[in-house]
Design a protein around this motif. Structure first.
Motif, mmCIF file in Angstrom:
data_model
loop_
_atom_site.group_PDB
_atom_site.id
_atom_site.type_symbol
_atom_site.label_atom_id
_atom_site.label_comp_id
_atom_site.label_asym_id
_atom_site.label_seq_id
_atom_site.Cartn_x
_atom_site.Cartn_y
_atom_site.Cartn_z
ATOM 1 N N LYS A 233 0.837 -1.196 0.000
ATOM 2 C CA LYS A 233 0.000 0.000 0.000
ATOM 3 C C LYS A 233 0.878 1.254 0.000
ATOM 4 O O LYS A 233 1.773 1.404 0.834
ATOM 5 C CB LYS A 233 -0.926 0.000 1.220
ATOM 6 C CG LYS A 233 -1.998 1.085 1.161
ATOM 7 C CD LYS A 233 -3.009 0.930 2.290
ATOM 8 C CE LYS A 233 -4.112 1.978 2.165
ATOM 9 N NZ LYS A 233 -5.126 1.845 3.240
ATOM 10 N N GLY A 234 0.612 2.141 -0.948
ATOM 11 C CA GLY A 234 1.402 3.363 -1.057
ATOM 12 C C GLY A 234 2.720 3.198 -1.782
ATOM 13 O O GLY A 234 3.442 4.181 -1.992
ATOM 14 N N ASN A 235 3.055 1.983 -2.182
ATOM 15 C CA ASN A 235 4.305 1.742 -2.897
ATOM 16 C C ASN A 235 4.126 2.151 -4.363
ATOM 17 O O ASN A 235 3.294 1.597 -5.065
ATOM 18 C CB ASN A 235 4.676 0.256 -2.808
ATOM 19 C CG ASN A 235 6.074 -0.040 -3.321
ATOM 20 O OD1 ASN A 235 6.530 0.571 -4.285
ATOM 21 N ND2 ASN A 235 6.745 -0.984 -2.692
ATOM 22 N N PRO A 236 4.905 3.123 -4.834
ATOM 23 C CA PRO A 236 4.719 3.601 -6.206
ATOM 24 C C PRO A 236 5.061 2.552 -7.266
ATOM 25 O O PRO A 236 4.688 2.722 -8.440
ATOM 26 C CB PRO A 236 5.673 4.799 -6.291
ATOM 27 C CG PRO A 236 6.693 4.560 -5.222
ATOM 28 C CD PRO A 236 5.963 3.843 -4.118
ATOM 29 N N LYS A 237 5.739 1.480 -6.863
ATOM 30 C CA LYS A 237 6.084 0.423 -7.825
ATOM 31 C C LYS A 237 4.926 -0.542 -8.076
ATOM 32 O O LYS A 237 5.025 -1.408 -8.948
ATOM 33 C CB LYS A 237 7.309 -0.365 -7.339
ATOM 34 C CG LYS A 237 8.597 0.430 -7.354
ATOM 35 C CD LYS A 237 9.820 -0.480 -7.236
ATOM 36 C CE LYS A 237 9.858 -1.230 -5.916
ATOM 37 N NZ LYS A 237 11.054 -2.098 -5.812
ATOM 38 N N HIS A 238 3.827 -0.399 -7.308
ATOM 39 C CA HIS A 238 2.690 -1.298 -7.461
ATOM 40 C C HIS A 238 1.440 -0.489 -7.795
ATOM 41 O O HIS A 238 0.957 0.312 -6.999
ATOM 42 C CB HIS A 238 2.451 -2.098 -6.178
ATOM 43 C CG HIS A 238 1.303 -3.048 -6.267
ATOM 44 N ND1 HIS A 238 0.190 -2.955 -5.456
ATOM 45 C CD2 HIS A 238 1.083 -4.113 -7.083
ATOM 46 C CE1 HIS A 238 -0.662 -3.936 -5.759
ATOM 47 N NE2 HIS A 238 -0.139 -4.643 -6.741
ATOM 48 N N ILE A 239 0.909 -0.700 -9.001
ATOM 49 C CA ILE A 239 -0.303 -0.021 -9.448
ATOM 50 C C ILE A 239 -1.389 -1.083 -9.583
ATOM 51 O O ILE A 239 -1.326 -1.946 -10.470
ATOM 52 C CB ILE A 239 -0.073 0.678 -10.800
ATOM 53 C CG1 ILE A 239 1.055 1.707 -10.677
ATOM 54 C CG2 ILE A 239 -1.362 1.339 -11.292
ATOM 55 C CD1 ILE A 239 1.601 2.176 -12.014
ATOM 56 N N PHE A 240 -2.381 -1.016 -8.705
ATOM 57 C CA PHE A 240 -3.441 -2.019 -8.744
ATOM 58 C C PHE A 240 -4.652 -1.499 -9.510
ATOM 59 O O PHE A 240 -5.086 -0.365 -9.304
ATOM 60 C CB PHE A 240 -3.888 -2.433 -7.336
ATOM 61 C CG PHE A 240 -4.975 -3.480 -7.380
ATOM 62 C CD1 PHE A 240 -4.643 -4.807 -7.605
ATOM 63 C CD2 PHE A 240 -6.315 -3.124 -7.266
ATOM 64 C CE1 PHE A 240 -5.639 -5.778 -7.706
ATOM 65 C CE2 PHE A 240 -7.318 -4.084 -7.357
ATOM 66 C CZ PHE A 240 -6.971 -5.427 -7.582
ATOM 67 N N VAL A 241 -5.200 -2.351 -10.381
ATOM 68 C CA VAL A 241 -6.401 -2.025 -11.141
ATOM 69 C C VAL A 241 -7.370 -3.198 -11.005
ATOM 70 O O VAL A 241 -7.018 -4.337 -11.327
ATOM 71 C CB VAL A 241 -6.082 -1.789 -12.634
ATOM 72 C CG1 VAL A 241 -7.364 -1.472 -13.405
ATOM 73 C CG2 VAL A 241 -5.055 -0.682 -12.799
ATOM 74 N N GLN A 242 -8.575 -2.918 -10.527
ATOM 75 C CA GLN A 242 -9.579 -3.972 -10.469
ATOM 76 C C GLN A 242 -10.258 -4.076 -11.831
ATOM 77 O O GLN A 242 -10.773 -3.088 -12.366
ATOM 78 C CB GLN A 242 -10.629 -3.692 -9.393
ATOM 79 C CG GLN A 242 -11.647 -4.828 -9.265
ATOM 80 C CD GLN A 242 -12.615 -4.621 -8.101
ATOM 81 O OE1 GLN A 242 -12.494 -3.657 -7.344
ATOM 82 N NE2 GLN A 242 -13.563 -5.534 -7.963
ATOM 83 N N GLY A 243 -10.238 -5.294 -12.383
ATOM 84 C CA GLY A 243 -10.855 -5.480 -13.691
ATOM 85 C C GLY A 243 -10.646 -6.887 -14.214
ATOM 86 O O GLY A 243 -9.922 -7.697 -13.631
ATOM 87 N N ASP A 244 -11.266 -7.169 -15.336
ATOM 88 C CA ASP A 244 -11.345 -8.496 -15.925
ATOM 89 C C ASP A 244 -10.450 -8.562 -17.165
ATOM 90 O O ASP A 244 -10.471 -7.635 -17.988
ATOM 91 C CB ASP A 244 -12.814 -8.752 -16.308
ATOM 92 C CG ASP A 244 -13.111 -10.178 -16.700
ATOM 93 O OD1 ASP A 244 -12.184 -10.892 -17.136
ATOM 94 O OD2 ASP A 244 -14.283 -10.579 -16.600
ATOM 95 N N ILE A 245 -9.707 -9.661 -17.335
ATOM 96 C CA ILE A 245 -8.899 -9.812 -18.547
ATOM 97 C C ILE A 245 -9.777 -9.879 -19.796
ATOM 98 O O ILE A 245 -9.308 -9.642 -20.902
ATOM 99 C CB ILE A 245 -7.979 -11.050 -18.492
ATOM 100 C CG1 ILE A 245 -8.787 -12.348 -18.291
ATOM 101 C CG2 ILE A 245 -6.912 -10.875 -17.429
ATOM 102 C CD1 ILE A 245 -7.963 -13.611 -18.461
#
Length: 358
Positions: A46-58
Motif C-alpha cells: 500500500k502506497g508503494n509507487p512500484k505497485h499499481i493495482f487495477v480492479q478489472g477483468d482480462i
C-alpha cells in the motif's frame, strides 16, 4: 514496467510481492477480485509507487487496451484464471468464460499492442502464460512423470479450460508470431493460499477443531511446489526462456494426500498442540471422492534445470514448516478471507459427504 494479471490471487500475489522485493521494475496488477482474489495479501505494498493495482477483468478488452497503451509494459505475465477443480465441477461455465474466452481476449489485446511497438521493443516483448500440470491428465503409479512432450488429456472442466487456454497461447505464437512462453506447474503451497485448497484447509480446520476431510482413500499423489520457488522459476523463464517453448515447473516432491495431511497434523502437534493433548490426526475424516479425481500428477522439471539452470530452493520438509508457521502467525488474514460465501462452499463440499472417521 510489467503487467501482471490475476496478481491478487495466491500465486499471482506471491509473484508480485517477490518481484517488487527483488526488482526496481514497477508492476501494473490487474485482478478481478473474485472470491480468491484478496487485496489484504498485498497490504504491504500500500502506497508503494512500484505497485499499481487495477480492479478489472482480462476479458474487458477496452480496459486491457487502455492499460497497455498507458503503461507500455515490456511483458505480460498471465496468472488470471479460475483454478479450483471442485468449483469447476459445480459451475463449469465460469471456467470457460475466464480461462478460455478471457485468455482469448487478453491475447488479442496484447497482439494489437505488440504489433504496433517499435522494432526493438517488439523484439524484447514477452507474454508469459502460467498454466498447470493438470492439462496432461492422470498418471498411474508406474508412469514416468509429465514432460513437456506429454499429450494433453484433461479430465475436469478446470483442466480442460486451462488446456484450451494453453492451445490458444501456442496458436497465437505460431500464427501471429506473438512472443509467448508457457509454464505448467505442479501443486503449489505456501503463504496466502486460500483455505479451500488441501494444505490451508487442513491447517484452518485443525485449529478450529473441525474434521479434516480427505477424499476417497487419500492416496491421490501430487508433486508439491513451494509457491516462492514457483515465482523464481517464472522470473527465470521470463528472463531467458526460448520463445514458443513450454517449461514444466515442479518441486520434486511426489506425495499422497494422506501423507500431506499427516505431516500438517504432526507440525501442528509440535507448534500449536491441542488443549486436550490429543493428536490432530484424530480429526481426519474420509469423505466421498470427487467425480473424475485424477490419481497422480508428477512433473519432470529437468528441461527447466538443464536449459535455464533453475531448481527449487525448498525441500518439502522446509517448505511445509514455513507454510504452517505462516498460517499460525497470520490468523487475522485467515479470519478475514473466510467470508460467508467461503463457509457455505466448504459446508456444501465436505460436510454432507462424510463416510468414515480415520
Amino acid at each position: 514496467m510489467i503487467l501482471v494479471t490475476g496478481g491478487a490471487g495466491f500465486i499471482g500475489a506471491n509473484f508480485v510481492l517477490d518481484w517488487i522485493a527483488n526488482s526496481d521494475e514497477p508492476v501494473v496488477n490487474l485482478d478481478k477480485l473474485t472470491y480468491a482474489g484478496n487485496l489484504e495479501t498485498l497490504a504491504s505494498l500500500k502506497g508503494n509507487p512500484k505497485h499499481i493495482f487495477v480492479q478489472g477483468d482480462i476479458g474487458d478488452s477496452a480496459l486491457v487496451d487502455r492499460l497497455l497503451a498507458e503503461h507500455k509494459p515490456r511483458a505480460v505475465v498471465n496468472f488470471a484464471a479460475e483454478s479450483h477443480v471442485d468449483r469447476s465441477i459445480h459451475g463449469p461455465e465460469d471456467f470457460v468464460q475466464t480461462n478460455v474466452l478471457g485468455t482469448f481476449r487478453l491475447l488479442e489485446s496484447v497482439r494489437g499492442f505488440w504489433s504496433a511497438l517499435p522494432a526493438e521493443q517488439k523484439s524484447a516483448f514477452r507474454f508469459l502464460h502460467v498454466s498447470t500440470d493438470e492439462v496432461y491428465g492422470s498418471l498411474s503409479k508406474t508412469d514416468p512423470a509429465f514432460t513437456e512432450e506429454n499429450k494433453y488429456e484433461p479430465n475436469s472442466p478446470y483442466s480442460a479450460s486451462k488446456a484450451a487456454s494453453d492451445h490458444l497461447v501456442r496458436a497465437w505464437h505460431h500464427t501471429y508470431g506473438l512472443p509467448v512462453l508457457t509454464t505448467n506447474c505442479s501443486n503449489n503451497y505456501g503463504p496466502f493460499h486460500f483455505p479451500e485448497k488441501l494444505i490451508p484447509l487442513m491447517i484452518v480446520n485443525a485449529l478450529a477443531g473441525k474434521n479434516l476431510p480427505v477424499y476417497g482413500d487419500g492416496m491421490q499423489v501430487r508433486d508439491w511446489l513451494y509457491v516462492k520457488d514457483h515465482c523464481s522459476a517464472i522470473r527465470r523463464v521470463l528472463e531467458a526462456g526460448k520463445l514458443g517453448e513450454t517449461y514444466n515447473v515442479g518441486g520434486w516432491n511426489e506425495k499422497p494426500n494422506i501423507e500431506i495431511v499427516n505431516t500438517v497434523c504432526a507440525l501442528l502437534d509440535e507448534l500449536r498442540p491441542r488443549n486436550d493433548g490429543k493428536p490432530y490426526k484424530e480429526q481426519i475424516t474420509y469423505v466421498t471422492d470427487r467425480p473424475g479425481h485424477d490419481r497422480r500428477y508428477a512433473i519432470d522439471a529437468r528441461k527447466l534445470e538443464a536449459e535455464l539452470g533453475w531448481k527449487p530452493a525448498e525441500t518439502f520438509d522446509t517448505g511445509i514448516r514455513k507454510t504452517v508457521e505462516w498460517y499460525l502467525a497470520n490468523s487475522e488474514w485467515v479470519r478475514n478471507v473466510q467470508s460467508g460465501a467461503y463457509r457455505e462452499w466448504v459446508e456444501k463440499q465436505y460436510d454432507n459427504s462424510t463416510k468414515a472417521a480415520a
